[in-house]
Scaffold this motif. Structure first.
Motif, PDB file in Angstrom:
ATOM      1  N   ILE A 319      45.721  50.821  50.203  1.00  0.00           N
ATOM      2  CA  ILE A 319      46.071  50.925  51.626  1.00  0.00           C
ATOM      3  C   ILE A 319      46.000  49.565  52.315  1.00  0.00           C
ATOM      4  CG2 ILE A 319      45.179  51.802  53.832  1.00  0.00           C
ATOM      5  CD1 ILE A 319      44.332  54.307  52.321  1.00  0.00           C
ATOM      6  N   GLY A 320      45.126  48.693  51.822  1.00  0.00           N
ATOM      7  CA  GLY A 320      45.031  47.374  52.448  1.00  0.00           C
ATOM      8  C   GLY A 320      43.622  46.878  52.637  1.00  0.00           C
ATOM      9  N   ALA A 321      42.647  47.655  52.116  1.00  0.00           N
ATOM     10  CA  ALA A 321      41.265  47.174  52.222  1.00  0.00           C
ATOM     11  C   ALA A 321      41.087  45.997  51.274  1.00  0.00           C
ATOM     12  CB  ALA A 321      40.299  48.295  51.848  1.00  0.00           C
ATOM     13  N   SER A 322      40.250  45.052  51.674  1.00  0.00           N
ATOM     14  CA  SER A 322      39.993  43.900  50.799  1.00  0.00           C
ATOM     15  C   SER A 322      38.731  44.180  49.984  1.00  0.00           C
ATOM     16  CB  SER A 322      39.801  42.646  51.651  1.00  0.00           C
ATOM     17  OG  SER A 322      38.627  42.780  52.413  1.00  0.00           O
ATOM     18  N   PRO A 323      38.520  43.448  48.882  1.00  0.00           N
ATOM     19  CA  PRO A 323      37.274  43.630  48.125  1.00  0.00           C
ATOM     20  C   PRO A 323      36.033  43.462  49.005  1.00  0.00           C
ATOM     21  CG  PRO A 323      38.816  42.321  46.854  1.00  0.00           C
ATOM     22  CD  PRO A 323      39.430  42.513  48.204  1.00  0.00           C
TER      23      PRO A 323
ATOM     24  N   TYR B  70      52.293  37.353  44.419  1.00  0.00           N
ATOM     25  CA  TYR B  70      51.230  36.969  43.472  1.00  0.00           C
ATOM     26  C   TYR B  70      50.858  35.488  43.580  1.00  0.00           C
ATOM     27  CZ  TYR B  70      51.400  41.687  41.882  1.00  0.00           C
ATOM     28  OH  TYR B  70      51.323  43.054  41.874  1.00  0.00           O
ATOM     29  N   ASP B  71      51.496  34.776  44.483  1.00  0.00           N
ATOM     30  CA  ASP B  71      51.039  33.425  44.784  1.00  0.00           C
ATOM     31  C   ASP B  71      50.019  33.461  45.933  1.00  0.00           C
ATOM     32  OD1 ASP B  71      52.496  32.160  42.825  1.00  0.00           O
ATOM     33  OD2 ASP B  71      54.300  31.988  44.080  1.00  0.00           O
ATOM     34  N   MET B  72      49.827  34.667  46.475  1.00  0.00           N
ATOM     35  CA  MET B  72      48.838  34.805  47.572  1.00  0.00           C
ATOM     36  C   MET B  72      47.452  35.050  46.974  1.00  0.00           C
ATOM     37  SD  MET B  72      50.795  37.567  49.967  1.00  0.00           S
ATOM     38  CE  MET B  72      52.444  37.302  50.610  1.00  0.00           C
ATOM     39  N   GLY B  73      46.419  34.762  47.763  1.00  0.00           N
ATOM     40  CA  GLY B  73      45.055  35.091  47.346  1.00  0.00           C
ATOM     41  C   GLY B  73      44.846  36.595  47.495  1.00  0.00           C
ATOM     42  N   ILE B  74      43.711  37.076  46.955  1.00  0.00           N
ATOM     43  CA  ILE B  74      43.437  38.530  46.980  1.00  0.00           C
ATOM     44  C   ILE B  74      43.380  39.051  48.416  1.00  0.00           C
ATOM     45  CG2 ILE B  74      41.655  40.270  46.466  1.00  0.00           C
ATOM     46  CD1 ILE B  74      40.982  38.674  43.946  1.00  0.00           C
ATOM     47  N   LYS B  75      42.708  38.310  49.265  1.00  0.00           N
ATOM     48  CA  LYS B  75      42.529  38.740  50.654  1.00  0.00           C
ATOM     49  C   LYS B  75      43.873  38.756  51.392  1.00  0.00           C
ATOM     50  CE  LYS B  75      39.449  37.793  54.484  1.00  0.00           C
ATOM     51  NZ  LYS B  75      38.559  36.825  55.096  1.00  0.00           N
ATOM     52  N   GLU B  76      44.645  37.707  51.128  1.00  0.00           N
ATOM     53  CA  GLU B  76      45.952  37.574  51.787  1.00  0.00           C
ATOM     54  C   GLU B  76      46.893  38.686  51.341  1.00  0.00           C
ATOM     55  OE1 GLU B  76      49.214  33.986  52.376  1.00  0.00           O
ATOM     56  OE2 GLU B  76      47.554  33.712  50.977  1.00  0.00           O
ATOM     57  N   ALA B  78      45.945  41.631  50.252  1.00  0.00           N
ATOM     58  CA  ALA B  78      45.482  42.894  50.854  1.00  0.00           C
ATOM     59  C   ALA B  78      46.043  43.014  52.271  1.00  0.00           C
ATOM     60  CB  ALA B  78      43.963  42.936  50.870  1.00  0.00           C
ATOM     61  N   ALA B  79      46.010  41.913  53.000  1.00  0.00           N
ATOM     62  CA  ALA B  79      46.540  41.929  54.377  1.00  0.00           C
ATOM     63  C   ALA B  79      48.048  42.161  54.372  1.00  0.00           C
ATOM     64  CB  ALA B  79      46.202  40.602  55.056  1.00  0.00           C
ATOM     65  N   PHE B  80      48.720  41.609  53.362  1.00  0.00           N
ATOM     66  CA  PHE B  80      50.170  41.796  53.246  1.00  0.00           C
ATOM     67  C   PHE B  80      50.490  43.277  53.010  1.00  0.00           C
ATOM     68  CE2 PHE B  80      54.158  42.031  50.890  1.00  0.00           C
ATOM     69  CZ  PHE B  80      54.984  41.200  51.624  1.00  0.00           C
ATOM     70  N   ARG B  81      49.729  43.890  52.112  1.00  0.00           N
ATOM     71  CA  ARG B  81      49.912  45.329  51.829  1.00  0.00           C
ATOM     72  C   ARG B  81      49.719  46.141  53.096  1.00  0.00           C
ATOM     73  NH1 ARG B  81      47.161  44.583  46.940  1.00  0.00           N
ATOM     74  NH2 ARG B  81      45.156  45.133  47.855  1.00  0.00           N
ATOM     75  N   LEU B  82      48.671  45.781  53.812  1.00  0.00           N
ATOM     76  CA  LEU B  82      48.307  46.514  55.030  1.00  0.00           C
ATOM     77  C   LEU B  82      49.462  46.493  56.044  1.00  0.00           C
ATOM     78  CD1 LEU B  82      45.806  47.913  56.306  1.00  0.00           C
ATOM     79  CD2 LEU B  82      45.179  45.709  57.250  1.00  0.00           C
ATOM     80  N   ARG B  83      50.121  45.342  56.162  1.00  0.00           N
ATOM     81  CA  ARG B  83      51.171  45.178  57.179  1.00  0.00           C
ATOM     82  C   ARG B  83      52.534  45.693  56.734  1.00  0.00           C
ATOM     83  NH1 ARG B  83      49.094  39.985  57.470  1.00  0.00           N
ATOM     84  NH2 ARG B  83      50.916  39.271  56.311  1.00  0.00           N
ATOM     85  N   ASN B  84      52.826  45.570  55.422  1.00  0.00           N
ATOM     86  CA  ASN B  84      54.206  45.793  54.973  1.00  0.00           C
ATOM     87  C   ASN B  84      54.447  46.990  54.070  1.00  0.00           C
ATOM     88  OD1 ASN B  84      55.506  43.207  56.027  1.00  0.00           O
ATOM     89  ND2 ASN B  84      53.731  42.422  54.895  1.00  0.00           N
TER      90      ASN B  84
END
Lengths: 406, 220
Positions: A319-323, B70-76, B78-84
């Motif tokens: 969903i978009g949660a981070s680790p 996949y050139d993004m960091g894990i956190k970035e 996750a934020a991309f998934r959240l928005r798009n």
């Protein structure tokens, strides 16, 4: 909705699993807090007792223990009152005050009290030694010079010592401790019947937090008469000059009273220090137990929780949660577990100490606020450390492996 | 637009390696409704999860709207998934101890919306999907079809540009299957790109384009 709400909702959903770990940490904290509360109060009570004792040497019958003495054991051994005369008529230097006592436990109505017979100052002052030492003077000018560099005590200048000296006490007067007065609803001037003899309450002592609160002081002669123990006493409390103690006062007293136990406050303190050391060791043992048992229990619970919630974690990551959010969920849960365990453990441990303290250690236990901080810190620390690896594992879960359903 | 270039994914387990995707390249235009079909183990879900930024490919690139995810960091990422992106799963993956409303609120909360906005938006979505009277029901109190609709509402919470659906009708009866695909069609008509993995030919036919995977390669 936020991550905190997710943590709380999950805790409420899986209460039984949570409860097991909670109990593990709770029991550990309860035991530590109870033991520490009792030992803390015990240390304070003994300090107050010694302070209020107003004497630095105790002469007891050979077979008496310090516990017998403080508990006023009904079966405590006795010794002849003649021993007081022996000291008074001796040429030993450094005995500045002396208080013979006869104590016995007795019931008045439904309550149990300690009846203590004492000799007031006006009778002691008639002894030759007091006349020569200056004890009979109103200002209590001691033979012990407070300015003497060898004298490390406060001597008679200490008001706590002075107040132990009772100037006069009528044959049927009594002085009661604060607990006695409150339980029997006594005021100054109230009548009080003890063993069929009527007394008048001459005064009520302020609360001291020691066994003195539960004592009724009467004249030694009267106590001997109503207890049927004429000519005997349980103890002689002596205010000895500190420099004289170091110069061999104890040895001199032992020479004239060979079949007695002569102890100084230092000896009594030593006993208590050893007892408190034992309790401190117990605290350390319980601390190790809480860390091991509580930590393993919480770690195991968290590990199972992560396994059980793998799919949920995968969904949250998708969903978009981070680790970091996943870390927060598990470490947040550990924090809640620790805080609730610490706070509840402190409350129950303190209550346990307050209930068991008087029975086990004979001391009134009061809450120790500093233990609250320690209880919460220990519980939170154990909980968070034990949950660290499960939380890290949760944060590293590969959502792809969890979400592949075909 | 989704652009996949030479995507390969090899799984390693207990000394063995399995090639799940083998040099797959494809493009999906904005607003398309794509179905991916193929036999079990052909790599359909792996391809979908690679598109969603959930599984790092062994080789190759996934670009979404020009961003190489996949050139993004894990956190970035996750934020991309959240928005798009919005995900719909075969078993819905709703959080069992939260109500329908709370499940839909999660992505809104992760995106930083306050509680008022979360409640308003989640209620609006659930009402649109015919669940206005089921807001405070937990998943176990909902029918299978209703659970899937909650999952769709959750996927739509942050107005995603792309919906990735992994066997969304796999657990549904024919009526609910029809209903779910209809919802996906309606979403697609609003401009959302839909990529759906399915093994149901009838469902696959309702997409604009069907991609077939066999042994990790695009066939035909």
């Amino acid at each position: 909705m936020n991550l905190r709400k997710i943590i709380l909702k999950e805790l409420l959903e899986r209460k039984k699993q949570f409860l097991t770990s909670f109990i593990a940490i709770l029991l550990g904290v309860i035991v530590i807090v109870a033991v520490k509360s009792v030992s803390n109060s015990s240390e304070k009570a003994i300090a107050i007792q010694l302070d209020n004792l107003g004497a630095n040497i105790l002469v007891l019958p050979q077979t008496t223990t310090i516990d017998n003495y403080f508990a006023a054991d009904i079966n405590a051994p006795e010794m002849p009152e003649e021993y007081v005369e022996r000291i008074a008529n001796s040429t030993i230097k450094g005995v500045d005050n002396m208080s013979p006592k006869l104590s016995a436990r007795m019931n008045i109505g439904e309550h149990s009290f300690v009846l203590t017979g004492i000799l007031p100052k006006n009778e002691l002052a008639s002894k030759p030694i007091w006349q020569t030492s200056g004890f009979a003077d109103p200002g209590l000018q001691a033979a012990c010079d407070p300015n003497n560099i060898m004298n490390t005590s406060h001597g008679y200048e200490d008001p706590k010592l002075q107040r132990k000296v009772i100037d006069s006490l009528g044959e049927y007067d009594c002085i009661t401790g604060s607990d006695v007065a409150s339980k029997l609803n006594l005021k100054e001037g109230s009548p009080l019947e003890i063993n069929g003899t009527e007394f008048k309450v001459a005064s009520i002592l302020p609360q001291t937090g020691t066994v003195d609160d539960g004592r009724i002081f009467i004249h030694l002669r009267t106590a001997q008469k109503i207890l049927g123990k004429k000519g005997v006493i349980n103890a002689i409390e002596i205010m000895g000059c500190c420099s004289a103690i170091s110069e061999g006062l104890l040895g001199n007293l032992r020479n004239i009273l060979p079949d007695t136990k002569i102890t100084t406050i230092n000896h009594i303190v030593q006993t208590q220090v050893e007892t408190n050391h034992t309790m401190a060791k117990f605290s350390v043992i319980f601390l190790i137990i809480i860390i091991l048992v509580g930590g393993i229990s919480i770690g195991n619970y968290m590990w199972s929780n992560v396994e059980e919630r793998k799919k949920e974690i995968g969904s949250l990551l998708a969903i978009g949660a981070s680790p970091k959010d996943i870390y927060y969920i598990f470490i947040g849960k550990a924090l809640i577990l620790g805080v609730i365990g610490g706070v509840t453990g402190y409350v129950l441990g303190t209550l346990g100490g307050m209930i068991l303290g008087p029975r086990i250690a004979g001391v009134k236990v009061l809450p120790v606020p500093l233990l609250f901080v320690w209880a919460v810190l220990i519980a939170v620390g154990v909980s968070v450390i034990a949950s660290y690896f499960p939380a890290r594992r949760a944060a590293k879960i590969d959502p792809a492996l969890i979400l592949q359903e075909i | 637009m989704i652009k996949i270039e030479n995507l390969s994914k090899k799984y390693h387990s207990k000394g063995n390696s399995v090639l799940a995707l083998d040099e797959v390249s494809l493009s999906i235009e904005k607003g398309e409704f794509i179905s991916i079909v193929g036999p079990s183990g052909s790599g359909k879900t792996t391809l979908l999860l690679c598109m969603g930024g959930l599984i790092h490919p062994s080789v190759g690139k996934v670009n979404i709207d020009g961003a190489s995810i996949y050139d993004m960091g894990i956190k970035e990422r996750a934020a991309f998934r959240l928005r798009n992106l919005g995900f719909v799963f075969q078993t819905f993956n709703l959080i069992p101890y939260l109500t329908a409303l709370e499940n839909v609120q999660i992505p809104l909360s992760l995106a930083g919306n306050n509680n008022g906005n979360q409640t308003e938006r989640a209620t609006q979505l659930l009402e649109k999907l015919g669940l206005g009277d089921r807001l405070n029901h937990k998943p176990r109190e909902l029918s299978i079809g209703q659970q899937q609709r909650v999952a769709i509402a959750r996927a739509l919470a942050n107005n995603p540009k792309i919906i990735l659906a992994d066997e969304p009708t796999g657990n549904l009866d024919p009526n609910t299957t029809n209903e779910t695909v209809t919802y996906l069609n309606l979403l697609n008509q609003t401009g959302i790109t839909v990529v759906m993995v399915t093994h149901n030919p009838g469902v696959a036919e309702r997409a604009q384009r069907t991609l077939r995977l066999v042994d990790g390669r695009l066939a035909g």
